[in-house]
Design a protein around this motif. Sequence first.
Motif, short mmCIF file in Angstrom:
data_model
loop_
_atom_site.label_atom_id
_atom_site.label_comp_id
_atom_site.label_asym_id
_atom_site.label_seq_id
_atom_site.Cartn_x
_atom_site.Cartn_y
_atom_site.Cartn_z
N LEU A 107 0.87 -1.25 -0.05
CA LEU A 107 0.00 0.10 -0.08
C LEU A 107 0.86 1.33 -0.04
O LEU A 107 0.58 2.29 -0.76
CB LEU A 107 -0.96 0.00 0.93
CG LEU A 107 -2.17 -0.87 1.30
CD1 LEU A 107 -3.05 -0.56 2.50
CD2 LEU A 107 -3.15 -0.68 -0.05
N LYS A 108 1.78 1.27 0.88
CA LYS A 108 3.07 2.51 1.15
C LYS A 108 3.47 2.62 -0.45
O LYS A 108 3.68 3.62 -0.92
CB LYS A 108 3.81 2.20 2.12
CG LYS A 108 4.73 3.58 2.45
CD LYS A 108 5.47 3.12 3.58
CE LYS A 108 6.37 4.49 3.92
NZ LYS A 108 7.00 5.00 2.82
N TYR A 109 3.89 1.47 -0.96
CA TYR A 109 4.56 1.55 -2.24
C TYR A 109 3.82 2.21 -3.31
O TYR A 109 4.13 2.99 -3.93
CB TYR A 109 5.05 0.06 -2.81
CG TYR A 109 6.16 0.05 -3.63
CD1 TYR A 109 7.56 0.12 -3.37
CD2 TYR A 109 5.75 0.06 -5.03
CE1 TYR A 109 8.65 0.17 -4.32
CE2 TYR A 109 6.70 -0.03 -5.95
CZ TYR A 109 8.10 -0.17 -5.63
OH TYR A 109 9.16 -0.07 -6.66
N ILE A 110 2.61 1.74 -3.43
CA ILE A 110 1.70 2.49 -4.19
C ILE A 110 1.37 3.86 -3.95
O ILE A 110 1.69 4.82 -4.95
CB ILE A 110 0.30 1.64 -4.30
CG1 ILE A 110 0.33 -0.02 -4.85
CG2 ILE A 110 -0.67 2.35 -5.10
CD1 ILE A 110 -0.60 -0.63 -4.41
N ALA A 111 0.96 4.39 -2.73
CA ALA A 111 0.99 5.52 -2.34
C ALA A 111 2.07 6.61 -2.53
O ALA A 111 1.94 7.74 -2.87
CB ALA A 111 0.43 5.66 -1.15
N ASP A 112 3.41 6.16 -2.29
CA ASP A 112 4.44 7.07 -2.70
C ASP A 112 4.94 6.91 -4.10
O ASP A 112 5.65 8.07 -4.66
CB ASP A 112 5.80 6.01 -1.98
CG ASP A 112 5.44 6.29 -0.62
OD1 ASP A 112 5.01 7.17 0.21
OD2 ASP A 112 6.18 5.57 0.24
N ARG A 113 4.17 6.37 -5.15
CA ARG A 113 4.56 6.52 -6.24
C ARG A 113 3.69 6.82 -7.52
O ARG A 113 3.74 6.90 -8.77
CB ARG A 113 5.22 5.00 -6.81
CG ARG A 113 6.54 4.76 -6.40
CD ARG A 113 7.02 3.43 -6.21
NE ARG A 113 8.35 3.15 -6.08
CZ ARG A 113 8.63 3.25 -4.58
NH1 ARG A 113 7.42 3.41 -3.59
NH2 ARG A 113 9.80 2.95 -4.08
N THR A 114 2.41 7.42 -7.07
CA THR A 114 1.29 7.95 -7.74
C THR A 114 0.53 8.96 -6.94
O THR A 114 0.12 8.72 -5.87
CB THR A 114 0.39 6.93 -8.47
OG1 THR A 114 -0.47 7.63 -9.26
CG2 THR A 114 -0.48 6.08 -7.54
N ASN A 115 0.24 10.10 -7.59
CA ASN A 115 -0.60 10.93 -6.90
C ASN A 115 -2.04 11.10 -7.87
O ASN A 115 -2.73 12.09 -7.60
CB ASN A 115 -0.23 12.23 -6.63
CG ASN A 115 0.42 13.08 -7.96
OD1 ASN A 115 0.28 12.37 -8.97
ND2 ASN A 115 1.08 13.96 -7.94
N ARG A 116 -2.08 10.27 -8.82
CA ARG A 116 -3.31 10.37 -9.62
C ARG A 116 -4.18 9.11 -9.72
O ARG A 116 -5.17 8.96 -10.21
CB ARG A 116 -2.62 9.95 -11.25
CG ARG A 116 -1.73 11.18 -11.34
CD ARG A 116 -1.52 11.22 -12.89
NE ARG A 116 -0.21 11.98 -13.34
CZ ARG A 116 0.15 12.46 -14.67
NH1 ARG A 116 -0.60 11.58 -15.53
NH2 ARG A 116 0.83 13.28 -15.18
#
Length: 280
Positions: A107-116
């Motif tokens: 989850l953290k990996y996803i949130a850190d790599r996109t703001n779209r």
Amino acid sequence: MASCLSSGKKAKRESTMGPNWLELPKELTTNILQRLGVAEIVTSASQVCSLWWNICKDPLMWRTIDMSEDSNHPNYKFEMICRNAIDRSCGHLEDISIGRFATNDLLKYIADRTNRLRCFQLQKCMAISDKGLIEVAKKLSQLEEFDISYTNLTKDSLKAIGRCCPNLKALKFKPYGVLYDADADADAFAIAETMPKLRHLQFVQNRFSNEGLDAILDGCPLLEYLDLGFCHNKTYLTSKKIISMRPGFHFTSRIMITDGCMIIGFTEVNEENISQFIDV
């Protein structure tokens, strides 16, 4: 004569050869590759040739990542493959679906790599905790659709998503287990207090009372579709707000029918026939 035989053999050989996939237009090749699963693309298709490699590393190809079914194949290292796909998106990721293998770290990996990110689906991801989701909620501010199906997440996660995702329009919440023993009205209040732009709500296996349901109807004035699937409490049917909702509002539920302590079936209820159940 020999020339004719040679030409005939050549023509026959060419007629039995398959198409040259490398001669296809790039747009068509991209369309074909996108029909494969994420694991197939990352571990196989992208390694076929340089053309396919270049297509498969195009960030725009990874705006949507669907790994909701891939976990049915235990030989893959799904989290590693998912991270690889997220890296390929280069921040363009908008829609992701994950089944079973998701963790708080992912989850953290996803949130850190996109703001779209606009659409997020988590199915049967038992390793995800309220703490893990709450920690990344602030980075999911563009979220419009959220599906939490068969997890251990609670009202605390609902509150965090509601507060941090002001554009949330659709929520699907299916608690894990046949019976959900938590304070269901607390879940209803969490939704009502933090998701004013909600238009589509599906809450399966709920125990909402009239008070909880009314809170949702009051707190989510834009609501167009409400599905209280397989609910365990029909008392909310006495709520007059359901049958007095504006035209165009759609309601559906499946009410449990019991014989003593035994569940013998469900009956379908919707905005057209709900008045038949009032005061039952």
